[in-house]
Write an enzyme that holds these catalytic residues in place. Structure first.
Site, PDB file in Angstrom:
ATOM      1  N   VAL A  54     -21.427  70.248 -24.862  1.00  0.00           N
ATOM      2  CA  VAL A  54     -19.987  70.468 -24.742  1.00  0.00           C
ATOM      3  C   VAL A  54     -19.314  69.262 -24.082  1.00  0.00           C
ATOM      4  O   VAL A  54     -18.235  68.837 -24.476  1.00  0.00           O
ATOM      5  CB  VAL A  54     -19.706  71.762 -23.946  1.00  0.00           C
ATOM      6  N   ALA A  55     -20.017  68.675 -23.099  1.00  0.00           N
ATOM      7  CA  ALA A  55     -19.434  67.536 -22.388  1.00  0.00           C
ATOM      8  C   ALA A  55     -19.125  66.399 -23.340  1.00  0.00           C
ATOM      9  O   ALA A  55     -18.096  65.736 -23.220  1.00  0.00           O
ATOM     10  CB  ALA A  55     -20.392  67.059 -21.306  1.00  0.00           C
ATOM     11  N   ILE A  75     -18.716  66.475 -26.702  1.00  0.00           N
ATOM     12  CA  ILE A  75     -17.891  66.713 -27.891  1.00  0.00           C
ATOM     13  C   ILE A  75     -16.429  66.375 -27.584  1.00  0.00           C
ATOM     14  O   ILE A  75     -15.874  66.882 -26.610  1.00  0.00           O
ATOM     15  CB  ILE A  75     -18.030  68.174 -28.367  1.00  0.00           C
ATOM     16  N   ASP A 109      13.768  39.833 -48.145  1.00  0.00           N
ATOM     17  CA  ASP A 109      14.863  39.208 -48.878  1.00  0.00           C
ATOM     18  C   ASP A 109      15.896  38.766 -47.832  1.00  0.00           C
ATOM     19  O   ASP A 109      15.718  38.988 -46.635  1.00  0.00           O
ATOM     20  CB  ASP A 109      15.463  40.131 -49.934  1.00  0.00           C
ATOM     21  N   ASP A 161      15.287  46.328 -52.872  1.00  0.00           N
ATOM     22  CA  ASP A 161      16.345  47.323 -53.038  1.00  0.00           C
ATOM     23  C   ASP A 161      16.572  47.731 -54.490  1.00  0.00           C
ATOM     24  O   ASP A 161      17.043  48.813 -54.761  1.00  0.00           O
ATOM     25  CB  ASP A 161      17.662  46.836 -52.409  1.00  0.00           C
ATOM     26  N   ASN A 165     -17.030  61.855 -19.902  1.00  0.00           N
ATOM     27  CA  ASN A 165     -18.393  62.288 -20.223  1.00  0.00           C
ATOM     28  C   ASN A 165     -19.401  61.797 -19.182  1.00  0.00           C
ATOM     29  O   ASN A 165     -20.366  62.475 -18.874  1.00  0.00           O
ATOM     30  CB  ASN A 165     -18.826  61.755 -21.588  1.00  0.00           C
ATOM     31  N   THR A 220      -9.112  70.972 -17.538  1.00  0.00           N
ATOM     32  CA  THR A 220      -8.415  69.929 -16.794  1.00  0.00           C
ATOM     33  C   THR A 220      -8.197  68.651 -17.587  1.00  0.00           C
ATOM     34  O   THR A 220      -7.265  67.922 -17.325  1.00  0.00           O
ATOM     35  CB  THR A 220      -9.193  69.596 -15.511  1.00  0.00           C
ATOM     36  N   ASP A 221      -9.062  68.380 -18.561  1.00  0.00           N
ATOM     37  CA  ASP A 221      -8.996  67.078 -19.227  1.00  0.00           C
ATOM     38  C   ASP A 221      -7.947  66.993 -20.323  1.00  0.00           C
ATOM     39  O   ASP A 221      -7.406  65.939 -20.598  1.00  0.00           O
ATOM     40  CB  ASP A 221     -10.365  66.784 -19.847  1.00  0.00           C
TER      41      ASP A 221
HETATM   42  P1  ATP Z   1      18.506  38.665 -51.831  1.00  0.00           P
HETATM   43  O1  ATP Z   1      17.472  38.587 -52.897  1.00  0.00           O
HETATM   44  O2  ATP Z   1      18.107  37.957 -50.598  1.00  0.00           O
HETATM   45  O3  ATP Z   1      19.041  40.020 -51.582  1.00  0.00           O
HETATM   46  P2  ATP Z   1      20.714  37.898 -53.534  1.00  0.00           P
HETATM   47  O4  ATP Z   1      21.720  38.974 -53.364  1.00  0.00           O
HETATM   48  O5  ATP Z   1      21.245  36.503 -53.680  1.00  0.00           O
HETATM   49  O6  ATP Z   1      19.742  37.762 -52.335  1.00  0.00           O
HETATM   50  P3  ATP Z   1      20.103  38.992 -56.100  1.00  0.00           P
HETATM   51  O7  ATP Z   1      20.798  40.253 -55.836  1.00  0.00           O
HETATM   52  O8  ATP Z   1      18.833  38.963 -56.840  1.00  0.00           O
HETATM   53  O9  ATP Z   1      19.787  38.247 -54.755  1.00  0.00           O
HETATM   54  O10 ATP Z   1      21.162  38.038 -56.815  1.00  0.00           O
HETATM   55  C1  ATP Z   1      20.763  36.826 -57.384  1.00  0.00           C
HETATM   56  C2  ATP Z   1      21.966  35.959 -57.585  1.00  0.00           C
HETATM   57  O11 ATP Z   1      22.843  36.562 -58.526  1.00  0.00           O
HETATM   58  C3  ATP Z   1      22.807  35.772 -56.342  1.00  0.00           C
HETATM   59  O12 ATP Z   1      22.345  34.729 -55.539  1.00  0.00           O
HETATM   60  C4  ATP Z   1      24.186  35.474 -56.911  1.00  0.00           C
HETATM   61  O13 ATP Z   1      24.275  34.114 -57.278  1.00  0.00           O
HETATM   62  C5  ATP Z   1      24.189  36.321 -58.161  1.00  0.00           C
HETATM   63  N1  ATP Z   1      24.834  37.612 -57.904  1.00  0.00           N
HETATM   64  C6  ATP Z   1      24.563  38.472 -56.918  1.00  0.00           C
HETATM   65  N2  ATP Z   1      25.326  39.563 -57.007  1.00  0.00           N
HETATM   66  C7  ATP Z   1      26.097  39.393 -58.082  1.00  0.00           C
HETATM   67  C8  ATP Z   1      27.090  40.192 -58.724  1.00  0.00           C
HETATM   68  N3  ATP Z   1      27.433  41.368 -58.272  1.00  0.00           N
HETATM   69  N4  ATP Z   1      27.685  39.701 -59.828  1.00  0.00           N
HETATM   70  C9  ATP Z   1      27.326  38.495 -60.308  1.00  0.00           C
HETATM   71  N5  ATP Z   1      26.409  37.716 -59.761  1.00  0.00           N
HETATM   72  C10 ATP Z   1      25.791  38.139 -58.666  1.00  0.00           C
END
Ligand code: ATP
Length: 947
Positions: A287-288, A290, A334, A657, A723, A756-757
């Site tokens: 037991v000690a 385990i 990014d 994203d 232990n 206690t432990d």
């Molecule tokens: P990260 O990758 O660090 O988020 P980011 O926003 O520049 O940066 P992306 O979203 O891949 O990366 O965009 C790539 C490129 O496209 C941008 O650097 C910009 O030049 C262009 N871009 C970004 N958003 C738009 C948009 N809404 N409309 C048109 N061109 C865009």
């Protein structure tokens, strides 16, 4: 679910207009009141997938594992051997332990359930004519959903508007290629539901494009709901740590059993006690050794860490991720929004003729456009007007005024696009009026791969002879590449190398300052131009985004987040490399990377997407060993970088994203999705979601991950160390051949182990991270939990101190009663000699009091425990008070004295006992101080030697 929910007619056969009337809604959506009425009738849009493990089964499983079975069997043997008192005690140990485990699991489960609720699913809908975000569970049939790339679809629906809409239906069909969806009526009969191009389904996601759709079915009535029962009863997979713990627990249990047998044999050899006595004695040893409570405590400390992380903006979706976080060695991040604030402000506008300055910061449309000293109105300057109007028209963001949202201007949608609306306003162009005059007829949505976006408008007055015009905005090099003409002094001119160089030089100068640059261009789509497709359905990036007329650049600042530089520095100290992988331009990327300390050298290697394509894996690995920035990357390329890093043995965290980030997020050891700007698809693929999109939150999560691992080690150190003081008295008894009567009885061992432990040990699972937790290199994920070092520390240092102390207390009691060396000890041959009983009680109490010092010692590895406040852990304090009360209790009251073989202790005994915690604490503090001294002396030498 209400019967009326099934769509009354085959909506796929109707034209979009008729779909609205068939579902008793309109293009302006339902009213809020109607939506509520429908919800009252038809219920919430929920899918019941989870079938919870029955609580009874969950409870019972705590009594059926190997360790528990061993204890049940031990109890039975005790009964058979005629020792019912002991049998009951052993079973009690088992029952208390099982209940405790169940309670711990329950708490951990509750903590993770609470987290799930923190990641709710949303849907964008039109209600009362306005686009709004609602909880997906509040969708009702008739709601008009607004669909954008990366959105999760939360109900079955009929598409009524589609712009390059593509849907990933793999959850329903298993087919992972995206399927194109359109709004047209479908008259074919031989299509399955999933094949019908104007129907979309709950549980699927938008992989490209955007559109609108009217909800037809919700909840269990959806196609996904119908197959949901298939996903029920999914087993929770155990994390590597839990598996490792299971293994460790089994190993220790087997070791404990062997110890029991060994002690039994030794007893027979050296002391020759009666069978029953020898059996009880060896049972005590089992037991000690385990480690009761190990597994649930670990689960609970993981869950607590997850809760702490959520307070620091990192939502971890699975407990396993916490331990991986602790060994993360590389973060691929990014830039936009994660390292920077994503609060964009256009501060310069550039055309081939002029460079303008834009005043004002943030989203408030307060400021002006200046040319030199003069304020400029876009109505007086054609190129400027086209630049700001084109940028604003080619935007899907919406500016929310202070009245609409929290007292200040905020945005709905992409900040890059929102700041273009603000710039237009500052130049005197009202985006909504412009949109009314030049309505949008089509959109070619933004794609990270293309790095541009196009909208097509019907103009109230002709531009370059055409009434239909495409506005394109995007990465300057992309837009310039596609441009054949340039606006100069209000007129289009042919693009020349000289002009091209001039544009790119301006772009580079801004980018080198860390500014983000977008180019704006247009293309007149004249009806008589043969290169323009006749039908709008043929509009595509290939057919439209060509022969552009370059207008100008919109230059925006996106400053680094203030806390990021410190977080990057923390990573450096913690041996974690930070690699930037961005879609933005190389010069902008390097400039920002330098500002926040990711890049320090003169000449970092900058990979562009195109260059990466041409690089072999070996070359890439070589580059990854040095300072490197990845710019203009397509999201898919992240995957390759991650794979190569993993092949190099790194544990990689990756941020993302978009939809296309999912493969990299899944492949990464820790996929991190952005909570604010991230798509549902990315959030689903990730292991962790940042609620503030902030890089610093990843670093906080890593810190917590490391702390959890450290806490588990602290906990193990503590329970293993006790232990030794339990085993040493028995060993002395055996090796003296019984000349030293057994200083600690089996019942007393059980008391220590369980009574206690346990509680103070649990407190160790809740320790906050130590100050220096981020000053150490990442943990090697292959390193076992139970290292030789930990065992040595537990048994040969903490354990030995405890052993010596407990024996000292025993001898102290014997001496106090008149025993002297050379004489026979009290208790030899007479179990119930009152002096002997007091001596064993002292031995027991000494172990408990020494453990008070040890639990405080275990709180830190090398730092002084006083530096974090000796009694700052409430859980441990409660445990300490509890164990002192327990020991007083069982020594003071006769019924307990009989069961636990104890007797009351005197004042001097308590004086002796009270000296033990400070003593134990002082010895370990001295060791820690010495260790810190040695480390400090070594550190400068290591730096000097370049280690
Ligand atoms: P990260 O990758 O660090 O988020 P980011 O926003 O520049 O940066 P992306 O979203 O891949 O990366 O965009 C790539 C490129 O496209 C941008 O650097 C910009 O030049 C262009 N871009 C970004 N958003 C738009 C948009 N809404 N409309 C048109 N061109 C865009």
């Amino acid at each position: 679910m209400d019967e009326t929910q099934t769509a009354p007619v085959a909506v796929e056969r109707l034209t979009p207009d008729r779909v609205f009337s068939a579902l008793e809604t309109s293009s302006a959506g339902l009213t809020q009141a109607e939506a509520e009425a429908r919800q009252a009738r038809q219920g919430k849009n929920l899918i019941q997938t989870e079938k919870k493990k029955s609580p009874v089964l969950a409870f019972l499983s705590n009594f059926t594992h190997l360790m528990a079975i061993l204890l049940w069997a031990a109890g039975i043997i005790a009964f058979v051997a005629g020792l019912p008192e002991l049998g009951v005690a052993v079973w009690l140990v088992n029952v208390i332990n099982g209940c405790f485990s169940f309670w711990q699991e329950h708490r951990a489960g509750k903590a993770t359930d609470a987290l799930k609720k923190m990641l709710p699913s949303y849907a964008s809908v039109i209600r009362d004519g306005q686009e709004q975000k609602i909880l997906a569970e509040d969708l009702v049939p008739g709601d008009v959903m607004v669909l954008a790339e990366g959105d999760k679809i939360s109900a079955d629906a009929r598409v009524v508007r589609a712009s390059d809409l593509q849907v990933n239906q793999s959850t329903l069909t298993g087919e992972s290629n995206p399927v194109r969806k359109t709004a047209d009526a479908v008259l074919e009969d031989d299509l399955t539901q999933a094949e019908t191009p104007n129907l979309i389904f709950a549980g699927t996601s938008v992989s490209e494009g955007n559109g609108r759709a009217v909800v037809t079915r919700i909840g269990m009535d959806t196609e996904f709901g119908k197959i949901a029962h298939l996903t029920q009863n999914m087993e929770e997979v155990q994390s590597p740590l839990q598996l490792q713990l299971n293994r460790t627990t089994k190993q220790i249990t087997i070791f404990a059993a062997c110890m029991g047998v060994g002690f039994f044999l030794l007893d027979q050899m050296f002391v020759g006690s009666e069978f029953a006595a020898a059996f009880i004695f060896s049972l005590g040893m089992v037991v000690a050794f385990i480690p009761e409570g190990l597994l649930p405590t670990v689960t609970l400390s993981l869950a607590m860490a997850v809760q702490r992380m959520s307070k620091r903006n990192a939502l971890v979706k699975k407990l396993n991720s916490v331990e991986t976080l602790g060994s993360t060695s590389v973060i691929c991040t990014d830039k936009t929004g994660t390292l920077t604030q994503n609060e964009m402000t256009v501060n310069h506008l550039w055309t081939a003729s002029h460079e303008y300055e834009v005043t004002g910061v943030g989203y408030a449309p307060v400021g002006e456009v200046r040319l030199g000293e003069k304020s400029v109105d876009a109505h007086m300057d054609d190129d400027l007007r086209l630049l700001v109007a084109g940028g604003a028209l080619c935007s899907n963001a919406r500016l929310l005024s202070p009245e609409e949202e929290g007292g200040r201007y905020t945005v709905l949608g992409d900040p890059t696009e929102a700041c273009l609306l603000v710039a237009a306003q500052k130049a005197g162009i009202e985006p909504s009026e412009q949109e009314a005059a030049w309505p949008r007829v089509r959109e070619l949505p933004f794609e990270s791969r293309r790095k541009r976006m196009t909208t097509i408008h019907q103009l109230s007055e002709p531009l370059d002879g055409a009434r239909r015009v495409a506005f394109v905005k995007g990465a300057p090099n992309e837009v310039v590449r596609l441009s054949t003409r340039v606006r100069v002094d209000g007129e289009p001119e042919a693009m020349t190398d000289e002009l091209r160089n001039k544009i790119m030089a301006a772009n580079d100068a801004y980018a080198a300052d860390g500014l983000r640059v977008l180019a704006v261009a247009y293309r007149p789509l004249a009806a008589d131009d043969p290169s323009v497709p006749r039908s709008m359905s043929e509009y595509s990036p290939e057919t439209i985004e060509r022969d552009l007329t370059f207008v100008g650049l919109e230059v925006m600042q996106d400053p680094p987040r203030p806390e990021v530089a410190a977080a990057v520095e923390q990573c450096r100290r913690a041996g974690i490399r930070v690699i930037m992988i961005t879609g933005d331009y190389g010069l902008t990327a390097v400039s920002i990377a330098r500002k926040i300390g990711i890049v320090r050298g003169e000449h970092p290697r900058v990979f562009s997407g195109v260059e990466l394509e041409r690089t072999s894996d070996d070359e890439l690995k070589e580059a990854l060993r040095g300072e490197v920035v990845f710019a203009r990357m397509a999201p898919e390329q992240k995957l390759r970088v991650v794979e190569n890093l993993q092949q190099m043995g790194e544990i990689v965290a990756v941020t993302g994203d978009g939809v296309n980030d999912s493969p990299a997020l899944k492949k990464a050891d820790i996929g991190v999705a952005m909570g604010i700007t991230g798509t549902d698809v990315a959030k689903e693929a990730a292991d962790m979601v940042l609620t503030d999109d902030n890089f610093a939150s990843i670093v906080h999560a890593i810190e917590e991950g490391r702390a959890v691992y450290a806490n588990i080690r602290k906990f193990m150190l503590y329970i293993l160390n006790s232990n030794m003081p339990e085993a040493v008295p028995s060993a002395v008894y055996l090796l003296s051949g019984g000349a030293v009567p057994l200083p600690l009885t089996t019942m007393q061992i059980l008391t220590i182990d369980l009574g206690t432990d346990m509680l103070p040990a649990l407190g160790l699972g809740c320790e906050p991270p130590e100050d220096d937790v981020m000053d150490r290199p990442p943990r090697d994920p292959k390193e076992p939990l139970l290292t030789g070092r930990l065992m040595r520390k537990a048994f040969l240092w903490y354990g030995l101190i405890g052993g010596i102390v407990s024996m000292a207390a025993y001898v102290f009691a014997q001496l106090e009663a008149g025993w002297a060396p050379g004489l026979e000890m009290f208790g030899v041959g007479a179990d119930l000699d009152p002096v002997y009983v007091r001596a064993t009680t002292m031995c027991l109490a000494a172990i408990v009091f020494a453990q008070i010092g040890q639990v405080l010692n275990c709180r830190t590895e090398t730092a002084s425990v006083f530096s974090r406040g000796l009694f700052s852990n409430r859980h441990i304090n409660v445990g300490i008070v509890f164990e002192i009360c327990l020991i007083v209790f069982i020594t003071l009251f006769p019924p307990f004295q009989a069961v636990f073989h104890t007797s009351p202790l005197g004042v001097w005994d308590y004086v002796f006992l009270c000296c033990l915690p400070p003593l134990v604490l002082a010895v370990e503090e001295a060791r820690k101080a010495l260790f810190r001294q040695i480390r400090r002396r070594r550190a400068p030498r290591a730096v000097a030697e370049g280690r």
